[in-house]
Design an enzyme around this catalytic site. Structure first.
Site, short mmCIF file in Angstrom:
data_model
loop_
_atom_site.label_atom_id
_atom_site.label_comp_id
_atom_site.label_asym_id
_atom_site.label_seq_id
_atom_site.Cartn_x
_atom_site.Cartn_y
_atom_site.Cartn_z
N ASP A 24 -7.85 11.61 10.74
CA ASP A 24 -7.08 10.63 9.98
C ASP A 24 -6.61 11.23 8.66
OD1 ASP A 24 -6.01 8.11 9.42
OD2 ASP A 24 -7.87 7.39 8.50
N HIS A 25 -5.39 10.94 8.28
CA HIS A 25 -4.83 11.37 6.99
C HIS A 25 -5.00 12.87 6.75
CE1 HIS A 25 -3.64 7.46 5.47
NE2 HIS A 25 -4.79 6.97 5.89
#
Length: 281
Positions: free
Chosen positions: A81-82
């Site tokens: 994520d991210h």
């Protein structure tokens, strides 16, 4: 079982439900999420964010995530994520993450496209789907030290250009949510979501799902959002549970109480998102 997330999100989009993407920061949180997924026989996205490397090193996260995903009896995607840079993303892929996000949403439109194309070229060579973010989901006023705090809404007119030039597999959009807890439920622009859905069939992702309101999230899932990220609600529920500290006799009880609180949050959101049992009936 570890599965490719592209088909999982396409099915969710087509059938108007969402899959929870649960950010884990240790083995306890990952174990809690898998326990609920298996108990309810529902699919799960185990997510680890690059910004959490100060809490859990990437190598540790990969070891934990791969262990739980591969032993699971339900479909599990291990998602980065991210992701902030291509080197970190490449290392995550090498360590077994089978879904990645490049978040260049705070960059210019042109730079976002350039960086996303790089990650797509790298990831697709290993048959790994890529999520990107267009617009910017910032942090609300209760969250500190997350860098860029202001949200920038996704422009529906730029969506088709971005997708055509990057070939991403899913797209995180900014329609009114923010990372962290809210003083009150946010205003979600369902009009913007509808406009985006009119220009693409790509699975859409909502970041900042925590405390956004059950009705808001239910409408998002039914209206085109295939993946909803949850993190703050998990750690806040565990923290609230720990306020009962004097009633605990030892650290093991504390850990179990925190895990139980996180389990209840995921079970709740499975119902809100309409996530079906596996295999879907």
């Amino acid at each position: 079982m570890l599965v490719n997330g592209k088909k999982m999100l396409q099915e969710a989009k087509a059938n108007h439900y969402a899959i929870p993407a649960c950010n884990y920061i240790d083995s306890d949180s990952a174990r809690a999420f898998l326990k609920v997924a298996e108990k309810e026989n529902r699919p799960l996205i185990l997510a680890y964010a690059q910004k959490h490397q100060g809490i859990l090193f990437l190598e540790e996260a990969a070891s934990i995530g791969n262990y739980f995903a591969k032993k699971a009896t339900v479909p599990v995607v291990l998602h980065l994520d991210h992701g902030e840079d291509i080197d970190f993303i490449a290392k995550a892929i090498q360590l077994g993450f089978n879904s990645v996000m490049i978040d260049a949403s705070s960059e210019s439109f042109e730079e976002n496209i350039r960086l996303t194309r790089e990650v797509v070229a790298l990831s697709h060579a290993f048959d790994i789907p890529v999520e990107a973010e267009l617009g910017h989901v910032g942090a609300n006023d209760l969250v500190k030290d997350l860098g860029h705090t202001g949200s920038i809404y996704t422009d529906p007119e730029s969506v088709t250009v971005f997708i055509a030039q990057t070939k991403v597999d899913s797209l995180a959009v900014s329609i009114g949510t923010a990372h962290g807890l809210y003083k009150r439920s946010p205003h979600i622009s369902f009009e913007a979501l509808s406009q985006i859905c009119q220009v693409t069939d790509l699975p859409l992702v909502l970041h900042g799902g925590s405390s956004s309101g059950d009705e808001n999230l239910k409408r998002c899932a039914e209206g085109g959002i295939a993946k909803i990220n949850i993190y703050t609600d998990f750690v806040d529920a565990a923290f609230q549970a720990l306020k009962e500290w004097p009633a605990f006799k030892d650290w093991i009880e504390v850990k179990k109480k925190g895990q139980s609180a996180m389990e209840a949050v995921l079970s709740h959101y499975y119902a809100v998102f309409g996530t079906p049992k596996y295999p879907r009936r």
